[in-house]
Design a protein around this motif. Structure first.
Motif, mmCIF file in Angstrom:
data_model
loop_
_atom_site.group_PDB
_atom_site.id
_atom_site.type_symbol
_atom_site.label_atom_id
_atom_site.label_comp_id
_atom_site.label_asym_id
_atom_site.label_seq_id
_atom_site.Cartn_x
_atom_site.Cartn_y
_atom_site.Cartn_z
ATOM 1 N N GLY A 15 -48.178 -89.016 47.274
ATOM 2 C CA GLY A 15 -48.733 -87.669 47.275
ATOM 3 C C GLY A 15 -49.769 -87.455 46.195
ATOM 4 N N ASP A 16 -49.930 -86.173 45.853
ATOM 5 C CA ASP A 16 -50.980 -85.722 44.941
ATOM 6 C C ASP A 16 -50.368 -85.399 43.577
ATOM 7 O OD1 ASP A 16 -52.962 -84.353 43.575
ATOM 8 O OD2 ASP A 16 -53.401 -82.968 45.216
ATOM 9 N N ILE A 17 -50.797 -86.101 42.558
ATOM 10 C CA ILE A 17 -50.215 -85.946 41.219
ATOM 11 C C ILE A 17 -50.431 -84.542 40.653
ATOM 12 C CG2 ILE A 17 -52.211 -86.737 39.835
ATOM 13 C CD1 ILE A 17 -50.172 -88.443 38.199
ATOM 14 N N ALA A 28 -55.869 -91.034 34.885
ATOM 15 C CA ALA A 28 -56.651 -92.266 34.767
ATOM 16 C C ALA A 28 -58.091 -91.846 34.492
ATOM 17 C CB ALA A 28 -56.553 -93.085 36.056
ATOM 18 N N GLY A 37 -64.551 -89.003 38.832
ATOM 19 C CA GLY A 37 -64.130 -88.939 40.228
ATOM 20 C C GLY A 37 -62.650 -89.239 40.351
ATOM 21 N N VAL A 39 -58.754 -89.531 40.706
ATOM 22 C CA VAL A 39 -57.637 -88.713 40.224
ATOM 23 C C VAL A 39 -58.093 -87.835 39.039
ATOM 24 C CG1 VAL A 39 -56.632 -90.435 38.635
ATOM 25 C CG2 VAL A 39 -55.154 -88.797 39.794
ATOM 26 N N ASP A 40 -59.029 -88.331 38.260
ATOM 27 C CA ASP A 40 -59.582 -87.578 37.125
ATOM 28 C C ASP A 40 -60.222 -86.273 37.616
ATOM 29 O OD1 ASP A 40 -60.454 -87.020 34.564
ATOM 30 O OD2 ASP A 40 -61.969 -88.615 34.489
ATOM 31 N N ALA A 42 -59.689 -84.757 40.452
ATOM 32 C CA ALA A 42 -58.655 -83.909 41.060
ATOM 33 C C ALA A 42 -57.888 -83.143 39.976
ATOM 34 C CB ALA A 42 -57.711 -84.766 41.896
ATOM 35 N N PRO A 119 -50.301 -92.106 37.917
ATOM 36 C CA PRO A 119 -51.012 -92.595 39.108
ATOM 37 C C PRO A 119 -51.173 -94.115 38.960
ATOM 38 C CG PRO A 119 -52.630 -91.861 37.511
ATOM 39 C CD PRO A 119 -51.260 -91.697 36.857
ATOM 40 N N ILE A 121 -53.115 -96.428 37.715
ATOM 41 C CA ILE A 121 -54.239 -96.533 36.764
ATOM 42 C C ILE A 121 -55.078 -97.784 37.069
ATOM 43 C CG2 ILE A 121 -54.833 -96.838 34.309
ATOM 44 C CD1 ILE A 121 -52.040 -95.479 33.714
ATOM 45 N N SER A 122 -56.382 -97.604 37.097
ATOM 46 C CA SER A 122 -57.373 -98.681 37.332
ATOM 47 C C SER A 122 -57.463 -99.172 38.784
ATOM 48 C CB SER A 122 -57.135 -99.903 36.423
ATOM 49 O OG SER A 122 -57.554 -99.641 35.100
ATOM 50 N N CYS A 123 -56.631 -98.637 39.667
ATOM 51 C CA CYS A 123 -56.580 -99.188 41.038
ATOM 52 C C CYS A 123 -57.550 -98.539 42.016
ATOM 53 C CB CYS A 123 -55.168 -99.107 41.590
ATOM 54 S SG CYS A 123 -54.040 -100.164 40.687
ATOM 55 N N GLY A 124 -58.371 -97.621 41.530
ATOM 56 C CA GLY A 124 -59.389 -97.016 42.388
ATOM 57 C C GLY A 124 -60.734 -97.645 42.082
ATOM 58 N N TYR A 126 -61.988 -98.586 39.407
ATOM 59 C CA TYR A 126 -61.952 -99.678 38.432
ATOM 60 C C TYR A 126 -61.482 -101.009 39.014
ATOM 61 C CZ TYR A 126 -63.136 -96.592 34.472
ATOM 62 O OH TYR A 126 -63.777 -95.750 33.605
ATOM 63 N N PHE A 159 -51.204 -92.361 46.094
ATOM 64 C CA PHE A 159 -51.946 -91.521 47.029
ATOM 65 C C PHE A 159 -51.816 -92.046 48.454
ATOM 66 C CE2 PHE A 159 -56.080 -88.969 47.430
ATOM 67 C CZ PHE A 159 -55.415 -87.778 47.223
ATOM 68 N N ASP A 163 -50.456 -98.245 49.168
ATOM 69 C CA ASP A 163 -50.141 -98.395 47.739
ATOM 70 C C ASP A 163 -48.657 -98.123 47.495
ATOM 71 O OD1 ASP A 163 -52.776 -98.977 47.325
ATOM 72 O OD2 ASP A 163 -53.272 -97.088 46.317
HETATM 73 P P1 ADP Z 1 -59.629 -95.697 38.107
HETATM 74 O O1 ADP Z 1 -61.014 -95.336 37.688
HETATM 75 O O2 ADP Z 1 -58.684 -95.861 36.921
HETATM 76 O O3 ADP Z 1 -59.568 -96.833 39.059
HETATM 77 P P2 ADP Z 1 -59.273 -93.728 40.256
HETATM 78 O O4 ADP Z 1 -59.104 -92.269 40.102
HETATM 79 O O5 ADP Z 1 -60.532 -94.219 40.917
HETATM 80 O O6 ADP Z 1 -59.069 -94.359 38.797
HETATM 81 O O7 ADP Z 1 -58.045 -94.318 41.065
HETATM 82 C C1 ADP Z 1 -56.759 -94.479 40.542
HETATM 83 C C2 ADP Z 1 -55.732 -94.282 41.640
HETATM 84 O O8 ADP Z 1 -55.492 -92.889 41.790
HETATM 85 C C3 ADP Z 1 -56.161 -94.789 43.022
HETATM 86 O O9 ADP Z 1 -55.088 -95.563 43.537
HETATM 87 C C4 ADP Z 1 -56.348 -93.502 43.831
HETATM 88 O O10 ADP Z 1 -55.986 -93.694 45.187
HETATM 89 C C5 ADP Z 1 -55.371 -92.570 43.161
HETATM 90 N N1 ADP Z 1 -55.596 -91.121 43.317
HETATM 91 C C6 ADP Z 1 -56.743 -90.451 43.572
HETATM 92 N N2 ADP Z 1 -56.512 -89.122 43.616
HETATM 93 C C7 ADP Z 1 -55.176 -88.942 43.361
HETATM 94 C C8 ADP Z 1 -54.310 -87.813 43.277
HETATM 95 N N3 ADP Z 1 -54.759 -86.559 43.438
HETATM 96 N N4 ADP Z 1 -52.991 -88.031 43.020
HETATM 97 C C9 ADP Z 1 -52.516 -89.282 42.835
HETATM 98 N N5 ADP Z 1 -53.271 -90.388 42.899
HETATM 99 C C10 ADP Z 1 -54.595 -90.231 43.164
#
Ligand code: ADP
Length: 181
Positions: A15-17, A28, A37, A39-40, A42, A119, A121-124, A126, A159, A163
């Protein structure tokens, strides 16, 4: 016995953190701590502009470190901002990612936080592969919980279903290994 108990304090969710009602959610973030962008973005949208104002006073954050703010309009009382490594494939990635979890948990303990959500961390953006990152996340948190009793609940919130499944498999493997000892 105590290790099983530590594993019981780890929970997985999809879900959504930003919606979680916990003492602290982990962001993250990037080194500027001024939003971005994923999760940051959001978290900043949900928390409102007060969060950005508070972040401006922090002077950024190095990779692997963590800084704490209030939660502003979030249900969570605090946000812990940590900066994950940009995945490079080099050995230091794993150390820096583990540091994110360790430094976030240490800050949490120092602020009396009992429930915390991470969340992936780093898996989006990064680019850290989720199977590698989830193993580091779960083992680091698990080892920390074995030595610290003050945190009652650590939630990993993913999310996507994919994952979530990866985390579930890694958690099963690690708790299975634990039961076998
Ligand atoms: P990073 O730059 O550290 O890789 P990202 O925000 O791009 O951070 O991604 C980190 C993880 O957070 C990804 O797996 C992404 O799917 C997930 N994510 C994005 N939005 C949310 C959210 N609202 N709640 C939880 N996880 C999220």
């Amino acid at each position: 016995m105590m290790d099983v108990e530590a594993m019981d304090r780890i929970r997985l969710m999809q879900g959504d953190i930003t919606k979680l009602d916990v003492d602290a959610i982990v962001n993250a973030a990037n080194k500027s701590l001024l939003g971005g962008g994923g999760v940051d973005g959001a978290i900043h949208r949900a928390a409102g502009t007060g969060l950005l104002e508070e972040c401006k006073s922090l002077g950024g954050c190095f990779t692997g470190e963590a800084k704490l703010t209030r939660g502003h309009q979030l249900k969570a009382k605090y946000v812990i901002h940590t900066v994950g490594p940009v995945y490079s494939g080099k050995p230091q990635d794993a150390k820096l990612l583990a540091d994110c979890y360790l430094n976030s948990l240490t800050l949490a303990v120092n602020h009396g936080i009992q429930s915390i959500a991470f969340p992936a961390i780093s898996c989006g953006v990064y680019g850290y592969p989720i199977d590698k990152a989830s193993t580091i996340a779960i083992t680091t948190v698990f080892d920390f919980l074995k030595t610290s009793r003050s945190i009652q609940e650590v939630i990993f919130i993913l999310f996507s279903a994919l994952d979530f499944n990866t985390y579930q498999n890694v958690l099963k493997k690690i708790s299975g290994n634990q039961a076998a000892i």
